[in-house]
Design a protein around this motif. Sequence first.
Motif, PDB file in Angstrom:
ATOM      1  N   ASP A   1       0.848  -1.186   0.000  1.00  0.00           N
ATOM      2  CA  ASP A   1       0.000   0.000   0.000  1.00  0.00           C
ATOM      3  C   ASP A   1       0.885   1.238   0.000  1.00  0.00           C
ATOM      4  O   ASP A   1       1.818   1.355   0.802  1.00  0.00           O
ATOM      5  CB  ASP A   1      -0.906   0.025   1.233  1.00  0.00           C
ATOM      6  N   SER A   2       0.585   2.168  -0.891  1.00  0.00           N
ATOM      7  CA  SER A   2       1.451   3.328  -1.075  1.00  0.00           C
ATOM      8  C   SER A   2       1.522   4.226   0.159  1.00  0.00           C
ATOM      9  O   SER A   2       2.477   4.988   0.326  1.00  0.00           O
ATOM     10  CB  SER A   2       0.963   4.151  -2.275  1.00  0.00           C
ATOM     11  N   ASP A   3       0.509   4.152   1.047  1.00  0.00           N
ATOM     12  CA  ASP A   3       0.514   5.022   2.220  1.00  0.00           C
ATOM     13  C   ASP A   3       1.215   4.391   3.416  1.00  0.00           C
ATOM     14  O   ASP A   3       1.229   4.953   4.512  1.00  0.00           O
ATOM     15  CB  ASP A   3      -0.922   5.389   2.603  1.00  0.00           C
ATOM     16  N   LYS A   4       1.792   3.216   3.223  1.00  0.00           N
ATOM     17  CA  LYS A   4       2.483   2.526   4.309  1.00  0.00           C
ATOM     18  C   LYS A   4       3.944   2.968   4.397  1.00  0.00           C
ATOM     19  O   LYS A   4       4.533   3.444   3.432  1.00  0.00           O
ATOM     20  CB  LYS A   4       2.412   1.009   4.112  1.00  0.00           C
ATOM     21  N   LYS A   5       4.499   2.763   5.587  1.00  0.00           N
ATOM     22  CA  LYS A   5       5.907   3.049   5.817  1.00  0.00           C
ATOM     23  C   LYS A   5       6.711   1.759   5.747  1.00  0.00           C
ATOM     24  O   LYS A   5       6.188   0.670   5.984  1.00  0.00           O
ATOM     25  CB  LYS A   5       6.104   3.682   7.198  1.00  0.00           C
ATOM     26  N   VAL A   6       7.993   1.890   5.422  1.00  0.00           N
ATOM     27  CA  VAL A   6       8.876   0.738   5.396  1.00  0.00           C
ATOM     28  C   VAL A   6      10.140   1.105   6.179  1.00  0.00           C
ATOM     29  O   VAL A   6      10.638   2.233   6.092  1.00  0.00           O
ATOM     30  CB  VAL A   6       9.229   0.324   3.947  1.00  0.00           C
ATOM     31  N   LEU A   7      10.628   0.150   6.976  1.00  0.00           N
ATOM     32  CA  LEU A   7      11.837   0.372   7.771  1.00  0.00           C
ATOM     33  C   LEU A   7      13.051   0.044   6.922  1.00  0.00           C
ATOM     34  O   LEU A   7      13.159  -1.048   6.369  1.00  0.00           O
ATOM     35  CB  LEU A   7      11.823  -0.512   9.017  1.00  0.00           C
ATOM     36  N   ILE A   8      13.965   0.993   6.802  1.00  0.00           N
ATOM     37  CA  ILE A   8      15.134   0.786   5.949  1.00  0.00           C
ATOM     38  C   ILE A   8      16.420   0.720   6.768  1.00  0.00           C
ATOM     39  O   ILE A   8      16.550   1.343   7.814  1.00  0.00           O
ATOM     40  CB  ILE A   8      15.278   1.890   4.882  1.00  0.00           C
ATOM     41  N   ASN A   9      17.336  -0.079   6.289  1.00  0.00           N
ATOM     42  CA  ASN A   9      18.709  -0.106   6.757  1.00  0.00           C
ATOM     43  C   ASN A   9      19.495   0.639   5.688  1.00  0.00           C
ATOM     44  O   ASN A   9      19.609   0.189   4.550  1.00  0.00           O
ATOM     45  CB  ASN A   9      19.199  -1.552   6.891  1.00  0.00           C
ATOM     46  N   THR A  10      20.023   1.796   6.017  1.00  0.00           N
ATOM     47  CA  THR A  10      20.584   2.678   4.989  1.00  0.00           C
ATOM     48  C   THR A  10      21.923   2.216   4.426  1.00  0.00           C
ATOM     49  O   THR A  10      22.299   2.633   3.332  1.00  0.00           O
ATOM     50  CB  THR A  10      20.784   4.097   5.555  1.00  0.00           C
ATOM     51  N   GLU A  11      22.663   1.373   5.176  1.00  0.00           N
ATOM     52  CA  GLU A  11      24.057   1.058   4.808  1.00  0.00           C
ATOM     53  C   GLU A  11      24.798   2.361   4.484  1.00  0.00           C
ATOM     54  O   GLU A  11      25.429   2.526   3.441  1.00  0.00           O
ATOM     55  CB  GLU A  11      24.114   0.082   3.630  1.00  0.00           C
ATOM     56  N   ALA A  12      24.701   3.282   5.439  1.00  0.00           N
ATOM     57  CA  ALA A  12      25.197   4.642   5.239  1.00  0.00           C
ATOM     58  C   ALA A  12      26.685   4.731   4.958  1.00  0.00           C
ATOM     59  O   ALA A  12      27.152   5.705   4.357  1.00  0.00           O
ATOM     60  CB  ALA A  12      24.866   5.479   6.475  1.00  0.00           C
ATOM     61  N   SER A  13      27.441   3.728   5.388  1.00  0.00           N
ATOM     62  CA  SER A  13      28.898   3.800   5.221  1.00  0.00           C
ATOM     63  C   SER A  13      29.313   3.933   3.762  1.00  0.00           C
ATOM     64  O   SER A  13      30.378   4.473   3.455  1.00  0.00           O
ATOM     65  CB  SER A  13      29.563   2.569   5.830  1.00  0.00           C
ATOM     66  N   PHE A  14      28.461   3.453   2.844  1.00  0.00           N
ATOM     67  CA  PHE A  14      28.793   3.513   1.424  1.00  0.00           C
ATOM     68  C   PHE A  14      28.531   4.892   0.817  1.00  0.00           C
ATOM     69  O   PHE A  14      28.916   5.149  -0.333  1.00  0.00           O
ATOM     70  CB  PHE A  14      27.979   2.478   0.643  1.00  0.00           C
ATOM     71  N   LEU A  15      27.857   5.760   1.545  1.00  0.00           N
ATOM     72  CA  LEU A  15      27.544   7.090   1.017  1.00  0.00           C
ATOM     73  C   LEU A  15      28.772   7.993   1.103  1.00  0.00           C
ATOM     74  O   LEU A  15      29.696   7.743   1.855  1.00  0.00           O
ATOM     75  CB  LEU A  15      26.394   7.708   1.817  1.00  0.00           C
ATOM     76  N   GLY A  16      28.744   9.061   0.311  1.00  0.00           N
ATOM     77  CA  GLY A  16      29.757  10.094   0.458  1.00  0.00           C
ATOM     78  C   GLY A  16      30.968  10.005  -0.447  1.00  0.00           C
ATOM     79  O   GLY A  16      32.002  10.593  -0.143  1.00  0.00           O
ATOM     80  N   TYR A  17      30.868   9.293  -1.579  1.00  0.00           N
ATOM     81  CA  TYR A  17      32.064   9.218  -2.420  1.00  0.00           C
ATOM     82  C   TYR A  17      32.425  10.569  -3.027  1.00  0.00           C
ATOM     83  O   TYR A  17      33.555  10.791  -3.455  1.00  0.00           O
ATOM     84  CB  TYR A  17      31.910   8.148  -3.503  1.00  0.00           C
ATOM     85  N   HIS A  18      31.458  11.514  -3.040  1.00  0.00           N
ATOM     86  CA  HIS A  18      31.759  12.866  -3.519  1.00  0.00           C
ATOM     87  C   HIS A  18      32.640  13.645  -2.528  1.00  0.00           C
ATOM     88  O   HIS A  18      33.137  14.732  -2.853  1.00  0.00           O
ATOM     89  CB  HIS A  18      30.456  13.640  -3.725  1.00  0.00           C
ATOM     90  N   LEU A  19      32.858  13.078  -1.344  1.00  0.00           N
ATOM     91  CA  LEU A  19      33.679  13.752  -0.336  1.00  0.00           C
ATOM     92  C   LEU A  19      35.163  13.725  -0.670  1.00  0.00           C
ATOM     93  O   LEU A  19      35.984  14.208   0.110  1.00  0.00           O
ATOM     94  CB  LEU A  19      33.447  13.103   1.033  1.00  0.00           C
ATOM     95  N   HIS A  20      35.501  13.170  -1.822  1.00  0.00           N
ATOM     96  CA  HIS A  20      36.910  13.158  -2.237  1.00  0.00           C
ATOM     97  C   HIS A  20      37.481  14.576  -2.290  1.00  0.00           C
ATOM     98  O   HIS A  20      38.696  14.778  -2.222  1.00  0.00           O
ATOM     99  CB  HIS A  20      37.053  12.476  -3.603  1.00  0.00           C
ATOM    100  N   LYS A  21      36.610  15.584  -2.403  1.00  0.00           N
ATOM    101  CA  LYS A  21      37.060  16.980  -2.444  1.00  0.00           C
ATOM    102  C   LYS A  21      37.640  17.426  -1.101  1.00  0.00           C
ATOM    103  O   LYS A  21      38.399  18.393  -1.044  1.00  0.00           O
ATOM    104  CB  LYS A  21      35.879  17.891  -2.784  1.00  0.00           C
ATOM    105  N   TYR A  22      37.256  16.724  -0.044  1.00  0.00           N
ATOM    106  CA  TYR A  22      37.604  17.179   1.294  1.00  0.00           C
ATOM    107  C   TYR A  22      38.559  16.243   2.018  1.00  0.00           C
ATOM    108  O   TYR A  22      38.711  16.340   3.241  1.00  0.00           O
ATOM    109  CB  TYR A  22      36.321  17.347   2.114  1.00  0.00           C
ATOM    110  N   VAL A  23      39.187  15.349   1.309  1.00  0.00           N
ATOM    111  CA  VAL A  23      40.115  14.429   1.959  1.00  0.00           C
ATOM    112  C   VAL A  23      41.546  14.925   1.819  1.00  0.00           C
ATOM    113  O   VAL A  23      41.869  15.731   0.934  1.00  0.00           O
ATOM    114  CB  VAL A  23      39.994  12.995   1.392  1.00  0.00           C
ATOM    115  N   SER A  24      42.394  14.419   2.686  1.00  0.00           N
ATOM    116  CA  SER A  24      43.800  14.817   2.718  1.00  0.00           C
ATOM    117  C   SER A  24      44.673  13.704   2.147  1.00  0.00           C
ATOM    118  O   SER A  24      44.195  12.611   1.825  1.00  0.00           O
ATOM    119  CB  SER A  24      44.212  15.098   4.161  1.00  0.00           C
TER     120      SER A  24
END
Length: 347
Positions: free
Chosen positions: A121-144
């Motif tokens: 049902d489109s009005d229902k919620k779903v619980l997600i596991n984001t696996e957030a560690s894989f995000l942020g590859y654009h942060l290469h601009k801010y690495v040393s």
Amino acid sequence: MCSTLKNSRGNIKVGITWSFPIIQHTASNKGIVSDLGKGFSVCDEFKGGDLKDIFENCFADGGIPIEIYSIVNDSVSVFVTGSYFNNAKLGLVQGTGINSSFLVDQSLAGKQKIKFLRNTDSDKKVLINTEASFLGYHLHKYVSDVDRDMNRLWKVMGSDEYPPPHMTTDTYGVFQPLEMITSGRYIPEIIRRFVAEYFSDTAVPEAGSEYTLSAELLASLYRCSDPEKFRAELGKSLPLDNLKDDDLVILKTITKAVIYRASMILASYIIAMVRVAKFTHLEKLEISVVGSMLQYFPEYKETVLGILDSKAVQSHNIPKISFDFIKDSSIYGASIAAYVNQERMGL
């Protein structure tokens, strides 16, 4: 053993909290082992295997009959535990690694995930596991250079047009940008390497083994005002000869800079979660948290919360955020999930 812990087949009911990515296509008590992170790798014997079979067979070999009722990610266990005890709306893992879990509208889930849901049902919620560690590859601009030396993939994936890290594990292995900048495994190591490089002329040649500087030790060093005690504590991880008092100031400055970068990025991720989960209408938001980095390094926690409470952030309808550190979420979350599955799946 209490009879309620066994099912009608005489097997012990078990719920598992798994702290690495798995593939769950057919049932929530099954999970295919894929890639690991946090410095671990999976052996060929188990890669591609079902965790349910692996655990049940291993326990059977030891004469203990078990039956897996649920397998949940550690971020989901944090959410479930926080929601059950404190009505928390978001779970955050911020220790060795980083991850999160929260409810979103089903419309935000991809087609490949929606097809496995029982209720679409489109009005229902779903619980997600984001696996957030894989995000942020654009942060290469801010690495040393220190970041790049720690992981060569910062150089390989140095482009915003490059495929996201979770899509390239077969080619390059596990690359977890957000984790490498904000988590308790990597922040102390980044600082240790900066310090070793800065004081390379005075360092003992064999000093400074990788990943020997812990979050707890780092926090105690950051707050230490006694030069002699500071030298003694630092020597446990990074022996340096003839450090002057001015050098100690430099050490703290390096730490502060690395922590501030991590805080800005972690705060940005939290803001993103708040928006995706549609919590901007709330006045206050409590986030359930597990992990040593935020818990044992108060300056990290306070810097993140300070950024989130700043006028610049609050002007964008971000609620007043607080952290609730919870214990034993891996046990509680897995147990609650196992009980729910027992009822839902008729196990």
